[in-house]
Design a protein around this motif. Structure first.
Motif, PDB file in Angstrom:
ATOM      1  N   THR A  50     -23.584  -0.480 -41.237  1.00  0.00           N
ATOM      2  CA  THR A  50     -23.989  -1.128 -39.988  1.00  0.00           C
ATOM      3  C   THR A  50     -25.429  -0.777 -39.621  1.00  0.00           C
ATOM      4  O   THR A  50     -26.250  -1.648 -39.326  1.00  0.00           O
ATOM      5  CB  THR A  50     -23.048  -0.730 -38.842  1.00  0.00           C
ATOM      6  OG1 THR A  50     -21.710  -1.133 -39.166  1.00  0.00           O
ATOM      7  CG2 THR A  50     -23.464  -1.392 -37.538  1.00  0.00           C
ATOM      8  N   SER A  51     -25.755   0.508 -39.652  1.00  0.00           N
ATOM      9  CA  SER A  51     -27.088   0.944 -39.238  1.00  0.00           C
ATOM     10  C   SER A  51     -28.160   0.610 -40.266  1.00  0.00           C
ATOM     11  O   SER A  51     -29.353   0.578 -39.940  1.00  0.00           O
ATOM     12  CB  SER A  51     -27.098   2.450 -38.966  1.00  0.00           C
ATOM     13  OG  SER A  51     -26.689   3.178 -40.115  1.00  0.00           O
ATOM     14  N   GLY A  52     -27.760   0.336 -41.502  1.00  0.00           N
ATOM     15  CA  GLY A  52     -28.736  -0.045 -42.509  1.00  0.00           C
ATOM     16  C   GLY A  52     -29.467  -1.331 -42.190  1.00  0.00           C
ATOM     17  O   GLY A  52     -30.546  -1.599 -42.735  1.00  0.00           O
ATOM     18  N   TRP A  53     -28.894  -2.131 -41.287  1.00  0.00           N
ATOM     19  CA  TRP A  53     -29.509  -3.402 -40.894  1.00  0.00           C
ATOM     20  C   TRP A  53     -30.283  -3.303 -39.591  1.00  0.00           C
ATOM     21  O   TRP A  53     -30.729  -4.312 -39.049  1.00  0.00           O
ATOM     22  CB  TRP A  53     -28.429  -4.480 -40.749  1.00  0.00           C
ATOM     23  CG  TRP A  53     -27.681  -4.732 -42.015  1.00  0.00           C
ATOM     24  CD1 TRP A  53     -26.434  -4.286 -42.326  1.00  0.00           C
ATOM     25  CD2 TRP A  53     -28.144  -5.459 -43.149  1.00  0.00           C
ATOM     26  NE1 TRP A  53     -26.091  -4.694 -43.582  1.00  0.00           N
ATOM     27  CE2 TRP A  53     -27.120  -5.420 -44.119  1.00  0.00           C
ATOM     28  CE3 TRP A  53     -29.333  -6.141 -43.452  1.00  0.00           C
ATOM     29  CZ2 TRP A  53     -27.246  -6.028 -45.363  1.00  0.00           C
ATOM     30  CZ3 TRP A  53     -29.449  -6.747 -44.691  1.00  0.00           C
ATOM     31  CH2 TRP A  53     -28.419  -6.693 -45.629  1.00  0.00           C
ATOM     32  N   ALA A  54     -30.467  -2.101 -39.075  1.00  0.00           N
ATOM     33  CA  ALA A  54     -31.121  -1.939 -37.772  1.00  0.00           C
ATOM     34  C   ALA A  54     -32.518  -2.547 -37.749  1.00  0.00           C
ATOM     35  O   ALA A  54     -32.981  -3.045 -36.719  1.00  0.00           O
ATOM     36  CB  ALA A  54     -31.189  -0.457 -37.406  1.00  0.00           C
ATOM     37  N   GLY A  55     -33.223  -2.509 -38.867  1.00  0.00           N
ATOM     38  CA  GLY A  55     -34.585  -3.034 -38.906  1.00  0.00           C
ATOM     39  C   GLY A  55     -34.686  -4.545 -38.849  1.00  0.00           C
ATOM     40  O   GLY A  55     -35.776  -5.083 -38.604  1.00  0.00           O
ATOM     41  N   MET A  56     -33.566  -5.242 -39.048  1.00  0.00           N
ATOM     42  CA  MET A  56     -33.622  -6.711 -39.067  1.00  0.00           C
ATOM     43  C   MET A  56     -34.057  -7.267 -37.718  1.00  0.00           C
ATOM     44  O   MET A  56     -34.759  -8.275 -37.658  1.00  0.00           O
ATOM     45  CB  MET A  56     -32.255  -7.281 -39.453  1.00  0.00           C
ATOM     46  CG  MET A  56     -31.855  -6.995 -40.885  1.00  0.00           C
ATOM     47  SD  MET A  56     -33.014  -7.695 -42.101  1.00  0.00           S
ATOM     48  CE  MET A  56     -32.725  -9.432 -41.849  1.00  0.00           C
ATOM     49  N   GLY A  57     -33.658  -6.620 -36.638  1.00  0.00           N
ATOM     50  CA  GLY A  57     -34.090  -7.077 -35.317  1.00  0.00           C
ATOM     51  C   GLY A  57     -35.598  -6.990 -35.163  1.00  0.00           C
ATOM     52  O   GLY A  57     -36.218  -7.858 -34.526  1.00  0.00           O
ATOM     53  N   PHE A  58     -36.208  -5.968 -35.757  1.00  0.00           N
ATOM     54  CA  PHE A  58     -37.657  -5.832 -35.701  1.00  0.00           C
ATOM     55  C   PHE A  58     -38.333  -6.939 -36.504  1.00  0.00           C
ATOM     56  O   PHE A  58     -39.358  -7.482 -36.087  1.00  0.00           O
ATOM     57  CB  PHE A  58     -38.072  -4.458 -36.233  1.00  0.00           C
ATOM     58  CG  PHE A  58     -37.921  -3.352 -35.237  1.00  0.00           C
ATOM     59  CD1 PHE A  58     -39.027  -2.711 -34.718  1.00  0.00           C
ATOM     60  CD2 PHE A  58     -36.667  -2.948 -34.801  1.00  0.00           C
ATOM     61  CE1 PHE A  58     -38.905  -1.682 -33.787  1.00  0.00           C
ATOM     62  CE2 PHE A  58     -36.522  -1.931 -33.879  1.00  0.00           C
ATOM     63  CZ  PHE A  58     -37.643  -1.304 -33.365  1.00  0.00           C
ATOM     64  N   ILE A  59     -37.759  -7.278 -37.659  1.00  0.00           N
ATOM     65  CA  ILE A  59     -38.314  -8.377 -38.461  1.00  0.00           C
ATOM     66  C   ILE A  59     -38.274  -9.679 -37.669  1.00  0.00           C
ATOM     67  O   ILE A  59     -39.245 -10.445 -37.646  1.00  0.00           O
ATOM     68  CB  ILE A  59     -37.526  -8.536 -39.773  1.00  0.00           C
ATOM     69  CG1 ILE A  59     -37.638  -7.271 -40.635  1.00  0.00           C
ATOM     70  CG2 ILE A  59     -38.001  -9.753 -40.544  1.00  0.00           C
ATOM     71  CD1 ILE A  59     -38.978  -7.026 -41.245  1.00  0.00           C
ATOM     72  N   GLN A  60     -37.157  -9.933 -37.008  1.00  0.00           N
ATOM     73  CA  GLN A  60     -37.028 -11.161 -36.213  1.00  0.00           C
ATOM     74  C   GLN A  60     -38.025 -11.178 -35.061  1.00  0.00           C
ATOM     75  O   GLN A  60     -38.594 -12.225 -34.728  1.00  0.00           O
ATOM     76  CB  GLN A  60     -35.594 -11.287 -35.699  1.00  0.00           C
ATOM     77  CG  GLN A  60     -34.576 -11.517 -36.810  1.00  0.00           C
ATOM     78  CD  GLN A  60     -33.144 -11.324 -36.358  1.00  0.00           C
ATOM     79  OE1 GLN A  60     -32.868 -11.001 -35.196  1.00  0.00           O
ATOM     80  NE2 GLN A  60     -32.207 -11.512 -37.272  1.00  0.00           N
ATOM     81  N   ASP A  61     -38.252 -10.025 -34.433  1.00  0.00           N
ATOM     82  CA  ASP A  61     -39.243  -9.950 -33.360  1.00  0.00           C
ATOM     83  C   ASP A  61     -40.655 -10.190 -33.890  1.00  0.00           C
ATOM     84  O   ASP A  61     -41.492 -10.810 -33.226  1.00  0.00           O
ATOM     85  CB  ASP A  61     -39.177  -8.589 -32.674  1.00  0.00           C
ATOM     86  CG  ASP A  61     -37.999  -8.479 -31.715  1.00  0.00           C
ATOM     87  OD1 ASP A  61     -37.373  -9.515 -31.423  1.00  0.00           O
ATOM     88  OD2 ASP A  61     -37.713  -7.353 -31.262  1.00  0.00           O
TER      89      ASP A  61
END
Length: 270
Positions: free
Chosen positions: A86-97
């Motif tokens: 679950t936490s391995g995808w935490a950076g995806m929100g930053f990419i979208q931003d």
């Protein structure tokens, strides 16, 4: 985008206020994605009976960590695996931003970099808490005995949250460095899968091949799993669990600080 930016911390806000605003923004975005929320929670429900059935005969192997069912042995491993994936995808929100222009506008505001990192990490902690509770309740319903009671379950939860914070900080750092989804996905898989299988999540360390057992001793995922197992046993080794929690906490602080510093690299690339 306008709705998202309404959660941008005000210039005069304290760190706590900024942190709360960033956390609430992520929680609101989660509420707009019921499919993602449902799948994330169902993952926790599926993994325990799936892996428990698939590997149940491991408990019959001579030398298995004795006295407990395989499902009882597996439960902390599934908790750690869920936190890891679950936490391995935490950076995806930053990419979208970044792609939506939200990140650039946040960085031109007086928002503190620490709050921009701590908010998403706290959001991951909320998700992991919910998933861990589901797994523990499901394990209990399937016949797992938590011999140390609520105290052991609480240690398992803390271990999962600290592991998630460590991996979230690492994922956010990578997102700020690579700045595109494909690279982040590749990097995340490269980290998450080896950490899972180079641990005692599904097999006792004494039964692992020698080099894997050696690597597992230094694997933060194994620290979280072992801390949970030690705390859930009939005679908990609180010292062994405690130093592993302390090590995970140190790693979480380190990757959080690294993520905050990674903003400088991102800004220089603009």
């Amino acid at each position: 985008m306008t709705a998202e930016l309404t959660a941008t911390p005000a210039p005069e806000a304290s760190f706590g206020t900024q942190f709360g605003a960033v956390l609430m923004r992520h929680l609101r975005l989660l509420g707009r994605q019921p499919a993602y929320l449902s799948i994330s929670l169902m993952q926790a429900v599926i993994w325990l009976p799936l892996f428990g059935s698939l590997f149940r005969h491991v408990a019959d192997v001579p030398g298995f960590d004795g006295g407990r069912s395989y499902l009882g042995y597996l439960t902390p491993g599934v908790v750690a695996m869920t936190a890891l994936f679950t936490s391995g995808w935490a950076g995806m929100g930053f990419i979208q931003d970044m792609e939506g222009g939200v990140m650039d506008r946040l960085l031109t505001s007086p928002a503190r970099r620490g709050a921009l990192v701590a908010g998403p990490i706290a959001y991951q902690a909320v998700m992991i808490t919910i998933q861990t509770v589901i797994i523990v309740v499901l394990g209990w319903a399937l016949g797992t005995h938590f011999r140390s009671g609520p105290a052991g379950a609480l240690v398992l939860l803390v271990a999962a949250v600290l592991l998630a914070a460590f991996i979230s900080g690492l994922s956010i750092t990578l997102a700020l460095l690579v700045r595109n989804e494909e690279s982040l996905i590749a990097a995340s898989q490269f980290i998450v899968l080896p950490l899972t299988f180079l641990s005692s999540a599904m097999m006792p360390r004494d039964l692992l091949p020698g080099w894997i057992a050696t690597v597992a001793r230094y694997n933060p995922v194994d620290w979280a799993i072992t801390a949970g197992r030690e705390a859930l046993g009939a005679d908990p080794d609180w010292t062994a669990a405690g130093w592993r929690l302390g090590a995970l906490a140190a790693l979480a602080v380190a990757t959080g600080a690294l993520a905050a510093r990674a903003f400088r690299t991102y800004q220089r690339s603009l």
